[in-house]
Motif scaffolding. Structure first.
Motif, PDB file in Angstrom:
ATOM      1  N   VAL A  21       9.299  -0.151   6.262  1.00  0.00           N
ATOM      2  CA  VAL A  21       9.935   1.277   6.940  1.00  0.00           C
ATOM      3  C   VAL A  21      10.501   0.539   7.613  1.00  0.00           C
ATOM      4  CG1 VAL A  21       8.907   2.606   7.506  1.00  0.00           C
ATOM      5  CG2 VAL A  21       7.702   1.951   6.052  1.00  0.00           C
ATOM      6  N   VAL A  22      10.540   0.368   8.686  1.00  0.00           N
ATOM      7  CA  VAL A  22      11.692  -0.075   9.988  1.00  0.00           C
ATOM      8  C   VAL A  22      12.645  -0.777   9.973  1.00  0.00           C
ATOM      9  CG1 VAL A  22      10.731   1.215  11.666  1.00  0.00           C
ATOM     10  CG2 VAL A  22       9.354  -0.424  11.076  1.00  0.00           C
ATOM     11  N   LYS A  23      13.709  -1.292   9.993  1.00  0.00           N
ATOM     12  CA  LYS A  23      14.457  -2.353   9.918  1.00  0.00           C
ATOM     13  C   LYS A  23      14.603  -3.252  10.698  1.00  0.00           C
ATOM     14  CE  LYS A  23      15.637   0.220   6.167  1.00  0.00           C
ATOM     15  NZ  LYS A  23      14.486   0.312   4.840  1.00  0.00           N
ATOM     16  N   CYS A  24      13.800  -2.441  11.683  1.00  0.00           N
ATOM     17  CA  CYS A  24      14.517  -4.221  13.206  1.00  0.00           C
ATOM     18  C   CYS A  24      12.997  -4.353  13.007  1.00  0.00           C
ATOM     19  CB  CYS A  24      14.940  -3.475  14.704  1.00  0.00           C
ATOM     20  SG  CYS A  24      16.714  -3.020  14.090  1.00  0.00           S
ATOM     21  N   ARG A  25      12.628  -5.511  13.636  1.00  0.00           N
ATOM     22  CA  ARG A  25      11.300  -5.997  14.067  1.00  0.00           C
ATOM     23  C   ARG A  25      10.590  -5.159  15.964  1.00  0.00           C
ATOM     24  NH1 ARG A  25       9.638 -11.724  16.686  1.00  0.00           N
ATOM     25  NH2 ARG A  25       6.949 -11.732  16.709  1.00  0.00           N
TER      26      ARG A  25
ATOM     27  N   ASP B 140      26.019   2.350   5.975  1.00  0.00           N
ATOM     28  CA  ASP B 140      25.712   3.815   7.269  1.00  0.00           C
ATOM     29  C   ASP B 140      25.126   3.412   8.484  1.00  0.00           C
ATOM     30  OD1 ASP B 140      26.351   6.394   7.963  1.00  0.00           O
ATOM     31  OD2 ASP B 140      24.270   7.229   6.391  1.00  0.00           O
ATOM     32  N   LEU B 141      23.761   2.300   7.416  1.00  0.00           N
ATOM     33  CA  LEU B 141      23.111   2.253   8.635  1.00  0.00           C
ATOM     34  C   LEU B 141      23.750   1.799   9.891  1.00  0.00           C
ATOM     35  CD1 LEU B 141      20.079   2.603  10.056  1.00  0.00           C
ATOM     36  CD2 LEU B 141      20.183  -0.388   8.523  1.00  0.00           C
ATOM     37  N   GLY B 142      24.711   0.482   9.490  1.00  0.00           N
ATOM     38  CA  GLY B 142      25.828  -0.333  10.859  1.00  0.00           C
ATOM     39  C   GLY B 142      24.947  -0.894  11.902  1.00  0.00           C
ATOM     40  N   GLU B 143      25.257  -1.108  12.540  1.00  0.00           N
ATOM     41  CA  GLU B 143      24.502  -1.929  13.414  1.00  0.00           C
ATOM     42  C   GLU B 143      24.247  -1.001  14.308  1.00  0.00           C
ATOM     43  OE1 GLU B 143      24.390  -4.849  14.238  1.00  0.00           O
ATOM     44  OE2 GLU B 143      25.368  -4.912  12.426  1.00  0.00           O
ATOM     45  N   CYS B 144      22.953  -0.008  13.977  1.00  0.00           N
ATOM     46  CA  CYS B 144      22.260   0.909  14.135  1.00  0.00           C
ATOM     47  C   CYS B 144      21.521   0.747  15.612  1.00  0.00           C
ATOM     48  CB  CYS B 144      21.283   0.800  13.354  1.00  0.00           C
ATOM     49  SG  CYS B 144      20.314   2.666  13.598  1.00  0.00           S
ATOM     50  N   THR B 145      21.396   1.516  16.168  1.00  0.00           N
ATOM     51  CA  THR B 145      21.003   1.932  17.549  1.00  0.00           C
ATOM     52  C   THR B 145      20.436   3.573  17.817  1.00  0.00           C
ATOM     53  OG1 THR B 145      22.559   3.345  18.809  1.00  0.00           O
ATOM     54  CG2 THR B 145      22.833   0.705  18.966  1.00  0.00           C
ATOM     55  N   ARG B 146      19.829   3.406  16.393  1.00  0.00           N
ATOM     56  CA  ARG B 146      19.106   5.058  16.456  1.00  0.00           C
ATOM     57  C   ARG B 146      17.474   4.766  17.071  1.00  0.00           C
ATOM     58  NH1 ARG B 146      21.919   4.309  11.990  1.00  0.00           N
ATOM     59  NH2 ARG B 146      23.623   6.278  10.744  1.00  0.00           N
ATOM     60  N   CYS B 147      16.760   3.485  16.837  1.00  0.00           N
ATOM     61  CA  CYS B 147      15.303   3.817  18.003  1.00  0.00           C
ATOM     62  C   CYS B 147      15.530   2.781  19.320  1.00  0.00           C
ATOM     63  CB  CYS B 147      14.751   3.897  17.408  1.00  0.00           C
ATOM     64  SG  CYS B 147      13.872   1.888  16.629  1.00  0.00           S
ATOM     65  N   LYS B 148      14.832   2.750  19.889  1.00  0.00           N
ATOM     66  CA  LYS B 148      14.707   1.343  21.122  1.00  0.00           C
ATOM     67  C   LYS B 148      14.341   0.092  20.011  1.00  0.00           C
ATOM     68  CE  LYS B 148       9.976   1.823  22.138  1.00  0.00           C
ATOM     69  NZ  LYS B 148       9.954   2.898  21.730  1.00  0.00           N
ATOM     70  N   LEU B 149      13.873  -0.131  18.959  1.00  0.00           N
ATOM     71  CA  LEU B 149      13.657  -1.192  18.304  1.00  0.00           C
ATOM     72  C   LEU B 149      15.232  -2.350  18.479  1.00  0.00           C
ATOM     73  CD1 LEU B 149      11.141  -0.640  14.948  1.00  0.00           C
ATOM     74  CD2 LEU B 149      10.729  -2.070  17.330  1.00  0.00           C
ATOM     75  N   HIS B 150      16.192  -1.609  18.069  1.00  0.00           N
ATOM     76  CA  HIS B 150      17.582  -2.255  18.341  1.00  0.00           C
ATOM     77  C   HIS B 150      17.743  -3.151  19.319  1.00  0.00           C
ATOM     78  CE1 HIS B 150      19.117   0.563  21.370  1.00  0.00           C
ATOM     79  NE2 HIS B 150      20.556  -0.067  21.474  1.00  0.00           N
ATOM     80  N   THR B 151      17.276  -3.165  20.140  1.00  0.00           N
ATOM     81  CA  THR B 151      16.725  -4.052  21.822  1.00  0.00           C
ATOM     82  C   THR B 151      17.037  -4.802  21.871  1.00  0.00           C
ATOM     83  OG1 THR B 151      15.009  -2.669  22.298  1.00  0.00           O
ATOM     84  CG2 THR B 151      17.385  -1.164  23.414  1.00  0.00           C
ATOM     85  N   THR B 152      15.627  -5.191  21.075  1.00  0.00           N
ATOM     86  CA  THR B 152      14.451  -6.393  20.458  1.00  0.00           C
ATOM     87  C   THR B 152      15.119  -6.837  19.566  1.00  0.00           C
ATOM     88  OG1 THR B 152      13.310  -5.035  19.769  1.00  0.00           O
ATOM     89  CG2 THR B 152      13.007  -5.779  22.240  1.00  0.00           C
ATOM     90  N   ARG B 153      15.846  -6.883  18.998  1.00  0.00           N
ATOM     91  CA  ARG B 153      16.187  -6.881  16.954  1.00  0.00           C
ATOM     92  C   ARG B 153      17.002  -7.976  17.259  1.00  0.00           C
ATOM     93  NH1 ARG B 153      19.952  -2.781  15.287  1.00  0.00           N
ATOM     94  NH2 ARG B 153      21.247  -2.993  15.666  1.00  0.00           N
ATOM     95  N   ASN B 154      16.807  -9.346  16.244  1.00  0.00           N
ATOM     96  CA  ASN B 154      18.151  -9.999  15.950  1.00  0.00           C
ATOM     97  C   ASN B 154      19.029 -10.067  14.953  1.00  0.00           C
ATOM     98  OD1 ASN B 154      17.813 -12.236  18.037  1.00  0.00           O
ATOM     99  ND2 ASN B 154      15.689 -12.854  17.366  1.00  0.00           N
TER     100      ASN B 154
ATOM    101  N   GLU C 267       9.975   7.407  12.216  1.00  0.00           N
ATOM    102  CA  GLU C 267      11.436   9.327  12.014  1.00  0.00           C
ATOM    103  C   GLU C 267      12.607   8.956  12.109  1.00  0.00           C
ATOM    104  OE1 GLU C 267      11.386  12.908  13.955  1.00  0.00           O
ATOM    105  OE2 GLU C 267       9.959  11.852  14.348  1.00  0.00           O
ATOM    106  N   ALA C 268      12.768   7.916  12.882  1.00  0.00           N
ATOM    107  CA  ALA C 268      14.452   7.702  13.200  1.00  0.00           C
ATOM    108  C   ALA C 268      14.715   6.496  12.016  1.00  0.00           C
ATOM    109  CB  ALA C 268      14.640   6.706  14.628  1.00  0.00           C
ATOM    110  N   CYS C 269      13.885   5.897  10.987  1.00  0.00           N
ATOM    111  CA  CYS C 269      14.145   4.186  10.573  1.00  0.00           C
ATOM    112  C   CYS C 269      13.516   5.099   8.610  1.00  0.00           C
ATOM    113  CB  CYS C 269      13.481   3.778  10.412  1.00  0.00           C
ATOM    114  SG  CYS C 269      14.435   1.808   9.793  1.00  0.00           S
ATOM    115  N   SER C 270      13.269   5.517   8.179  1.00  0.00           N
ATOM    116  CA  SER C 270      12.759   6.284   7.555  1.00  0.00           C
ATOM    117  C   SER C 270      12.876   6.273   6.246  1.00  0.00           C
ATOM    118  CB  SER C 270      11.286   6.599   7.383  1.00  0.00           C
ATOM    119  OG  SER C 270      11.315   7.873   8.238  1.00  0.00           O
TER     120      SER C 270
HETATM  121  S1  SF4 Z   1      14.062   0.613  13.305  1.00  0.00           S
HETATM  122 FE1  SF4 Z   1      15.535   1.815  11.498  1.00  0.00          FE
HETATM  123  S2  SF4 Z   1      16.263   3.312  13.237  1.00  0.00           S
HETATM  124 FE2  SF4 Z   1      15.295   1.810  14.921  1.00  0.00          FE
HETATM  125  S3  SF4 Z   1      17.066   0.578  15.417  1.00  0.00           S
HETATM  126 FE3  SF4 Z   1      16.031  -0.284  13.385  1.00  0.00          FE
HETATM  127  S4  SF4 Z   1      18.084   0.149  11.992  1.00  0.00           S
HETATM  128 FE4  SF4 Z   1      18.511   1.371  13.641  1.00  0.00          FE
END
Ligand code: SF4
Length: 287
Positions: free
Chosen positions: A179-183, A107-121, A196-199
């Motif tokens: 708590v958050v899945k992206c760095r 369900d999380l998938g290749e998540c883009t729910r918050c801006k942390l997705h733009t900088t994660r690996n 809020e987006a990730c928890s």
């Molecule tokens: S931190 Fe969580 S909500 Fe934000 S993009 Fe990563 S997986 Fe999605």
């Protein structure tokens, strides 16, 4: 009844109707224009009573057919939504007990729910046993975790592994997540919107695992689960309740790397966890 008494009664009835209309209660009454009688209606026949009224006894049965009366609608009820309110975050999470970690990851998938997705690996979802009775929750991935897609694999992670082993467990026995899945860039604290987006995914993971004990590593994990802004120093080492799960906040391993003297406090906390899990409480300190 005399004609003047009829007129007085009719006037009183009109005043009463106007009074209720001013209150916005007009739908309790049959529209005056809908009466089929040319005679002024009597109070008993024109004023329709709410079906739930408990103040007045039932009217005596009559052989006369009652006039057609529009269905009663309570104005207050008419304003209520017909569909139930959407479930709260917690209710939604409570329904997900049967979810597997794999389903939540899908369900999380290749998540883009918050801006942390733009900088994660890599998304760092979590690691460990789906049957774990002990879950460690940290703040978010660092550089090593971001590169490998696994939680707590850097220096702080190595210390956490030592702490787990000092408890008489192995890493695969427990579950570790954040708590958050992206760095967050530069290892900054996650922002409220990111939490809020990730928890919700963290809550679903915990509901899937149904652990006996949750150990919060650091303030962000503790504050997210307790929905509190209080400092971790107020609650460190205390048993708290997180929706029926026993939760104990302690310091983050990264803090221990900077403040080795705090290891003794953390070891005391972990001994409480060991006792709760029925593990042999050792006298040795975590190195
Ligand atoms: S931190 Fe969580 S909500 Fe934000 S993009 Fe990563 S997986 Fe999605």
């Amino acid at each position: 009844m005399s004609e003047s008494a009829d007129i007085t009664r009719s006037q009183k009835l009109k005043q009463r109707l106007r009074f209720y209309e001013d209150l916005g209660l007009a739908p309790f009454y049959r529209e005056r224009g809908s009466s089929r009688s040319s005679q002024p209606p009597s109070p008993a026949s024109s004023v329709a009573k709410p079906s739930h009224s408990i103040e007045e006894p039932p009217l005596p049965k009559s052989s006369l057919k009652p006039p057609d009366v529009p269905p009663l609608v309570c104005p207050a009820k008419a304003l209520l939504p017909l569909t139930p309110a959407p479930p709260s975050l917690f209710e939604a999470a409570n329904r997900s007990h049967s979810e597997t970690l794999l389903q939540i990851r899908d369900d999380l998938g290749e998540c883009t729910r918050c801006k942390l997705h733009t900088t994660r690996n890599k998304i760092v979802f979590g690691d460990g046993s789906p049957q774990a009775k002990l879950v460690f929750v940290g703040e978010g991935p660092g550089a090593d975790e971001d590169a490998q897609g696994l939680p707590f694999v850097g220096r702080a992670g190595k210390l956490l592994t030592q702490m787990i082993e000092a408890m008489g467990l192995a890493r695969p026995d427990v579950y570790i997540c954040n708590v958050v899945k992206c760095r967050p860039p530069g290892n900054r604290q996650p922002e409220p919107g990111e939490v809020e987006a990730c928890s919700p995914f963290l809550f679903r993971q915990l509901d899937s695992l149904q652990p006996k004990v949750i150990v919060c590593l650091g303030a962000t994990a503790f504050q997210t689960l307790l929905q509190s802004n209080r400092s971790i120093s107020h609650f460190r080492g205390q048993w708290l309740d997180f929706r029926g799960y026993k939760m104990l906040p302690t310091y983050h391993p990264a803090y221990l790397l900077r403040n080795p003297a705090a290891k003794a406090d953390v070891w005391k906390d972990l001994q409480k966890v060991m006792a709760e899990l029925g593990l042999e409480v050792k006298k040795t300190k975590a190195k």
